[in-house]
Design an enzyme around this catalytic site. Sequence first.
Site, PDB file in Angstrom:
ATOM      1  N   ASN A  84       0.873  -1.181   0.000  1.00 27.97           N
ATOM      2  CA  ASN A  84       0.000   0.000   0.000  1.00 27.97           C
ATOM      3  C   ASN A  84       0.909   1.229   0.000  1.00 27.97           C
ATOM      4  O   ASN A  84       1.463   1.593   1.025  1.00 27.97           O
ATOM      5  CB  ASN A  84      -0.893  -0.022   1.252  1.00 27.97           C
ATOM      6  CG  ASN A  84      -1.746   1.229   1.360  1.00 27.97           C
ATOM      7  OD1 ASN A  84      -1.823   2.032   0.432  1.00 27.97           O
ATOM      8  ND2 ASN A  84      -2.401   1.392   2.508  1.00 27.97           N
ATOM      9  N   TRP A  85       1.047   1.822  -1.171  1.00 28.80           N
ATOM     10  CA  TRP A  85       1.995   2.944  -1.309  1.00 28.80           C
ATOM     11  C   TRP A  85       1.448   4.236  -0.710  1.00 28.80           C
ATOM     12  O   TRP A  85       2.178   5.227  -0.615  1.00 28.80           O
ATOM     13  CB  TRP A  85       2.336   3.160  -2.784  1.00 28.80           C
ATOM     14  CG  TRP A  85       3.103   2.025  -3.401  1.00 28.80           C
ATOM     15  CD1 TRP A  85       3.646   0.938  -2.745  1.00 28.80           C
ATOM     16  CD2 TRP A  85       3.423   1.860  -4.789  1.00 28.80           C
ATOM     17  NE1 TRP A  85       4.270   0.112  -3.647  1.00 28.80           N
ATOM     18  CE2 TRP A  85       4.154   0.657  -4.913  1.00 28.80           C
ATOM     19  CE3 TRP A  85       3.152   2.609  -5.941  1.00 28.80           C
ATOM     20  CZ2 TRP A  85       4.618   0.186  -6.139  1.00 28.80           C
ATOM     21  CZ3 TRP A  85       3.611   2.138  -7.174  1.00 28.80           C
ATOM     22  CH2 TRP A  85       4.344   0.941  -7.254  1.00 28.80           C
ATOM     23  N   LYS A  86       0.175   4.255  -0.395  1.00 26.52           N
ATOM     24  CA  LYS A  86      -0.464   5.461   0.157  1.00 26.52           C
ATOM     25  C   LYS A  86      -0.172   6.664  -0.760  1.00 26.52           C
ATOM     26  O   LYS A  86      -0.128   6.503  -1.975  1.00 26.52           O
ATOM     27  CB  LYS A  86      -0.003   5.694   1.595  1.00 26.52           C
ATOM     28  CG  LYS A  86      -0.168   4.442   2.449  1.00 26.52           C
ATOM     29  CD  LYS A  86      -0.007   4.676   3.917  1.00 26.52           C
ATOM     30  CE  LYS A  86      -0.102   3.355   4.637  1.00 26.52           C
ATOM     31  NZ  LYS A  86      -0.101   3.480   6.074  1.00 26.52           N
ATOM     32  N   SER A  93       3.025  -2.295  10.519  1.00 23.98           N
ATOM     33  CA  SER A  93       4.468  -2.252  10.792  1.00 23.98           C
ATOM     34  C   SER A  93       5.169  -3.582  10.497  1.00 23.98           C
ATOM     35  O   SER A  93       6.063  -3.990  11.244  1.00 23.98           O
ATOM     36  CB  SER A  93       4.734  -1.804  12.235  1.00 23.98           C
ATOM     37  OG  SER A  93       4.264  -0.480  12.434  1.00 23.98           O
ATOM     38  N   GLY A 115       2.729  -1.211   4.378  1.00 28.23           N
ATOM     39  CA  GLY A 115       2.781   0.227   4.088  1.00 28.23           C
ATOM     40  C   GLY A 115       4.209   0.680   3.861  1.00 28.23           C
ATOM     41  O   GLY A 115       4.797   0.482   2.792  1.00 28.23           O
ATOM     42  N   GLY A 116       4.813   1.257   4.893  1.00 28.68           N
ATOM     43  CA  GLY A 116       6.146   1.855   4.771  1.00 28.68           C
ATOM     44  C   GLY A 116       7.183   0.968   4.110  1.00 28.68           C
ATOM     45  O   GLY A 116       7.954   1.423   3.249  1.00 28.68           O
ATOM     46  N   HIS A 161      -9.669   0.994   4.827  1.00 34.09           N
ATOM     47  CA  HIS A 161      -8.389   1.202   5.518  1.00 34.09           C
ATOM     48  C   HIS A 161      -8.600   2.156   6.692  1.00 34.09           C
ATOM     49  O   HIS A 161      -9.409   3.087   6.602  1.00 34.09           O
ATOM     50  CB  HIS A 161      -7.363   1.779   4.538  1.00 34.09           C
ATOM     51  CG  HIS A 161      -5.973   1.758   5.089  1.00 34.09           C
ATOM     52  ND1 HIS A 161      -5.517   2.703   5.972  1.00 34.09           N
ATOM     53  CD2 HIS A 161      -4.956   0.879   4.910  1.00 34.09           C
ATOM     54  CE1 HIS A 161      -4.264   2.417   6.312  1.00 34.09           C
ATOM     55  NE2 HIS A 161      -3.896   1.311   5.670  1.00 34.09           N
ATOM     56  N   GLY A 209       1.922   2.050  10.850  1.00 31.70           N
ATOM     57  CA  GLY A 209       2.877   3.156  10.732  1.00 31.70           C
ATOM     58  C   GLY A 209       3.499   3.582  12.049  1.00 31.70           C
ATOM     59  O   GLY A 209       4.126   4.627  12.140  1.00 31.70           O
ATOM     60  N   GLU A 264      -5.740  -5.208  10.450  1.00 35.76           N
ATOM     61  CA  GLU A 264      -4.793  -4.115  10.643  1.00 35.76           C
ATOM     62  C   GLU A 264      -5.119  -3.404  11.953  1.00 35.76           C
ATOM     63  O   GLU A 264      -5.925  -2.449  11.959  1.00 35.76           O
ATOM     64  CB  GLU A 264      -4.899  -3.125   9.479  1.00 35.76           C
ATOM     65  CG  GLU A 264      -4.524  -3.740   8.154  1.00 35.76           C
ATOM     66  CD  GLU A 264      -3.794  -2.744   7.274  1.00 35.76           C
ATOM     67  OE1 GLU A 264      -2.706  -3.082   6.802  1.00 35.76           O
ATOM     68  OE2 GLU A 264      -4.300  -1.619   7.084  1.00 35.76           O
ATOM     69  N   GLU A 317      -6.976   4.543   7.676  1.00 38.34           N
ATOM     70  CA  GLU A 317      -6.742   5.953   7.359  1.00 38.34           C
ATOM     71  C   GLU A 317      -7.959   6.575   6.668  1.00 38.34           C
ATOM     72  O   GLU A 317      -8.026   7.797   6.529  1.00 38.34           O
ATOM     73  CB  GLU A 317      -5.457   6.094   6.520  1.00 38.34           C
ATOM     74  CG  GLU A 317      -4.231   5.887   7.404  1.00 38.34           C
ATOM     75  CD  GLU A 317      -2.996   5.395   6.699  1.00 38.34           C
ATOM     76  OE1 GLU A 317      -2.910   5.492   5.468  1.00 38.34           O
ATOM     77  OE2 GLU A 317      -2.099   4.877   7.403  1.00 38.34           O
TER      78      GLU A 317
HETATM   79  C1  PEP Z   1      -0.986  -0.014   6.044  1.00 40.00           C
HETATM   80  O1  PEP Z   1      -1.092   1.175   5.819  1.00 40.00           O
HETATM   81  O2  PEP Z   1      -1.841  -0.774   5.595  1.00 40.00           O
HETATM   82  C2  PEP Z   1       0.144  -0.469   6.841  1.00 40.00           C
HETATM   83  C3  PEP Z   1       0.091  -1.670   7.312  1.00 40.00           C
HETATM   84  O3  PEP Z   1       1.181   0.439   7.033  1.00 40.00           O
HETATM   85  P1  PEP Z   1       2.593   0.133   7.761  1.00 40.00           P
HETATM   86  O4  PEP Z   1       3.106  -1.166   7.197  1.00 40.00           O
HETATM   87  O5  PEP Z   1       3.444   1.299   7.418  1.00 40.00           O
HETATM   88  O6  PEP Z   1       2.301   0.025   9.228  1.00 40.00           O
END
Ligand code: PEP
Length: 257
Positions: free
Chosen positions: A9-11, A214, A235-236, A95, A175, A169, A97
């Site tokens: 997920n590049w956001k 994470s 994500g990251g 999600h 994050g 999640e 967010e």
């Molecule tokens: C996400 O946004 O779905 C996510 C899991 O982010 P991160 O891996 O950065 O926690």
Amino acid sequence: MRRPLIAGNWKMNLNLAQMRALVAGIRAGCDPFGSVEIAVCPPTVYLFPIAEVIADSPIRLGAQDLYYEAQGAFTGEVSAAMVAETGARYAIIGHSERRHTIGHHEDDRMINLKVKAALAAGLTPILCVGETLEEREAGQAAEVLTFQISAALSGVKLASPERLVVAYEPVWAIGTGHNATPEQAQQAHAHLRSRLHAGVGKVAEEVRILYGGSVKPDNAGPIMTQRDVDGGLIGGASLKVDSFLAIIQATAENAAG
Ligand code: PEP
């Protein structure tokens, strides 16, 4: 046997040149890990160009969101059919967010409509559910997951297990660098699978449930060994070739049978 899926997920990160380079790197390094399905989810405006870059590769495309109406006066929105026309297979829905941030506050009814719109357009929703820190500390995690998954799938008939992916999640892990322990993840995933079973029947055994929050190369392995963990939503760590490939490798080596 559930084939693990690692979805990035590049956001709202990177520009087109950086995305092209990222995908080229993933493509160049993913061959040894064919047991794992790989997907990337760029921002909506980049779906078409990234679809071109991954053509003839095993990498799948996903959107980060969509709107539930089919067409009309909805300035700024993108329908499920429009997303499907880009060649996307997946759409992230619900999600945290989008559930929890100012300006969005998507509720469970809207998420249910989005799941139905995605399915009607031939997309596979990656349905995100997860409790906040306050809810976990109040001992309400299981209850929250039960509510979110039942509400999101209300009235949904699943033709086959490939048509749905669920992502657990925990909001407190996204994050933040604080990931769920493998045991916490397994407990939540087993709970979600049992609730899925109640909602959509036996097909729930074959639906993939991803962990997200994470995930990094050094913690991916132990999480992926858990019986009901079928991959990750990343994500990251999906923004760099090395870390994304390392998570894919750890998944290929550790995925639960
Ligand atoms: C996400 O946004 O779905 C996510 C899991 O982010 P991160 O891996 O950065 O926690």
